[in-house]
Enzyme design. Structure first.
Site, PDB file in Angstrom:
ATOM      1  N   ASP A   9      26.788 -21.860  23.003  1.00 15.52           N
ATOM      2  CA  ASP A   9      27.212 -21.790  24.318  1.00 15.52           C
ATOM      3  C   ASP A   9      27.359 -23.050  24.891  1.00 15.52           C
ATOM      4  O   ASP A   9      26.532 -23.590  25.780  1.00 15.52           O
ATOM      5  CB  ASP A   9      25.919 -21.136  24.902  1.00 15.52           C
ATOM      6  CG  ASP A   9      26.475 -20.752  26.514  1.00 15.52           C
ATOM      7  OD1 ASP A   9      27.592 -20.595  26.849  1.00 15.52           O
ATOM      8  OD2 ASP A   9      25.319 -20.621  27.337  1.00 15.52           O
ATOM      9  N   ASP A  66      17.825 -26.275  23.766  1.00 15.90           N
ATOM     10  CA  ASP A  66      17.887 -24.840  23.469  1.00 15.90           C
ATOM     11  C   ASP A  66      19.019 -24.297  22.572  1.00 15.90           C
ATOM     12  O   ASP A  66      20.034 -25.091  22.758  1.00 15.90           O
ATOM     13  CB  ASP A  66      17.775 -24.082  24.866  1.00 15.90           C
ATOM     14  CG  ASP A  66      17.734 -22.780  24.644  1.00 15.90           C
ATOM     15  OD1 ASP A  66      16.388 -22.119  24.734  1.00 15.90           O
ATOM     16  OD2 ASP A  66      18.570 -22.076  24.781  1.00 15.90           O
TER      17      ASP A  66
END
Length: 332
Positions: free
Chosen positions: A207, A225
């Protein structure tokens, strides 16, 4: 719609502090909630004067096996000195590992690492990001994910479409048009992947848009992350960094790949997958929003979702993507 927030109602500040203490940390009571739609993420100050970031996972989002694959990837990247914030080792209920458990909640803890958004208008910044992603992909190719999502076919879009159909989510007057456009897009996505049967598949960030890259002057780009880490082609981690304007996107792409190829070879044939991946993300995103609509944060953050105007606009965009995928198949 499926309620994926079950258990979050029990996630009080007191419980989160108790969870951290249960894991061997000593919070001083100060918690600051950080931006995250998917999970509950907080900055926790500790009695020794340091601070950590605690992430409490949305129930039903990932299995333990999927989370542990993400953690193992982050640790492999850190071991290879690729700038990523890896989870700390915790001890909960006598078990030692990166995934903590406490009163039905699952959580991970990482060191605090700040940064700002990168300046993607600067070619040198893009070259640095390209080198960074190439180093990550070098680690990513060492072994595959087995449990996590794979962007190697139209399967994610097909699953999202099937879930939306089963939930009868769309307005009746737009349902047939959207499902027709989605079905045609799914066929085109599969055709795009089938056109590269020998493509490489590796572990990815998954992502990689500008909001998920942080920049510091001394470290350059880094990730804090890997929640959406996935298996797929390298281009999945590149296309979201490019502007929508064709001329600007071409300049950005060339700078990004110039940096990438100074470290690792890029298969330029993968560029034909960009519009297929973009289309798949659109369908997947609609289902992602619908699945979380019972979370009060989502109607507040996305008030336009689910309206007739939203679905009508999606029909138009999916039809445009059909043309874009056809054009990509002719160009590459």
């Amino acid at each position: 719609m499926t309620d994926t927030t079950a258990g979050f109602g029990l996630l009080t500040p007191e419980l989160m502090l108790d969870a951290l203490e249960h894991a061997g940390l000593r919070p001083d009571g100060r918690l600051l909630q950080l931006n995250s739609y998917e999970n509950r993420v907080l900055l926790a100050h500790l009695e020794d004067g340091t601070a950590v970031v605690a992430k409490f996972y949305r129930p039903g989002r990932w299995t333990d096996a999927q989370i542990l694959e993400e953690h193992a990837f982050a640790r492999a990247l850190a071991a290879a000195e690729v700038p990523v914030v890896a989870p700390l080792t915790l001890t909960t209920d006598g078990a030692v590992g990166t995934l903590g458990h406490f009163q039905g909640q699952r959580f991970a803890v990482t060191p605090r690492q700040g940064g700002r958004a990168p300046e993607l208008e600067d070619p040198e910044v893009l070259r640095w990001i390209g080198r960074f992603l190439a180093r990550m992909h070098d680690v990513g190719q060492a072994e595959p994910f087995h449990a996590r999502l794979a962007w190697n076919s139209a399967a994610p879009a097909r699953d999202a479409r099937d879930w939306l159909r089963a939930q009868d989510t769309l307005p009746p007057e737009l349902s047939a048009n959207w499902h027709d456009a989605a079905a045609r897009c799914i066929d085109a996505i599969d055709a795009a992947f089938d056109s590269l049967p020998d493509r490489r598949s590796l572990r990815l960030h998954g992502d990689c848009h500008p909001g998920n890259i942080l920049w510091t002057p001394d470290r350059g780009p880094h990730f804090v992350d890997l929640d959406d880490a996935a298996q797929g082609p390298a281009v999945q981690d590149l296309w979201m960094l490019l502007s929508g304007d064709p001329d600007a996107a071409r300049i950005q792409r060339d700078a990004l790949l110039d940096g990438y190829e100074s470290v690792r070879e890029f298969d330029w044939r993968e560029l034909r997958l960009v519009e297929a991946l973009r289309t798949q993300r659109m369908i997947h995103h609609s289902a992602w929003l619908a699945r979380r609509w019972d979370d009060p944060a989502f109607p507040l953050a996305f008030p336009w979702f689910g309206t007739p105007n939203y679905w009508s606009d999606q029909v138009v965009k999916l039809r445009e993507q059909l043309e874009a995928m056809q054009s990509a198949a002719e160009r590459f």
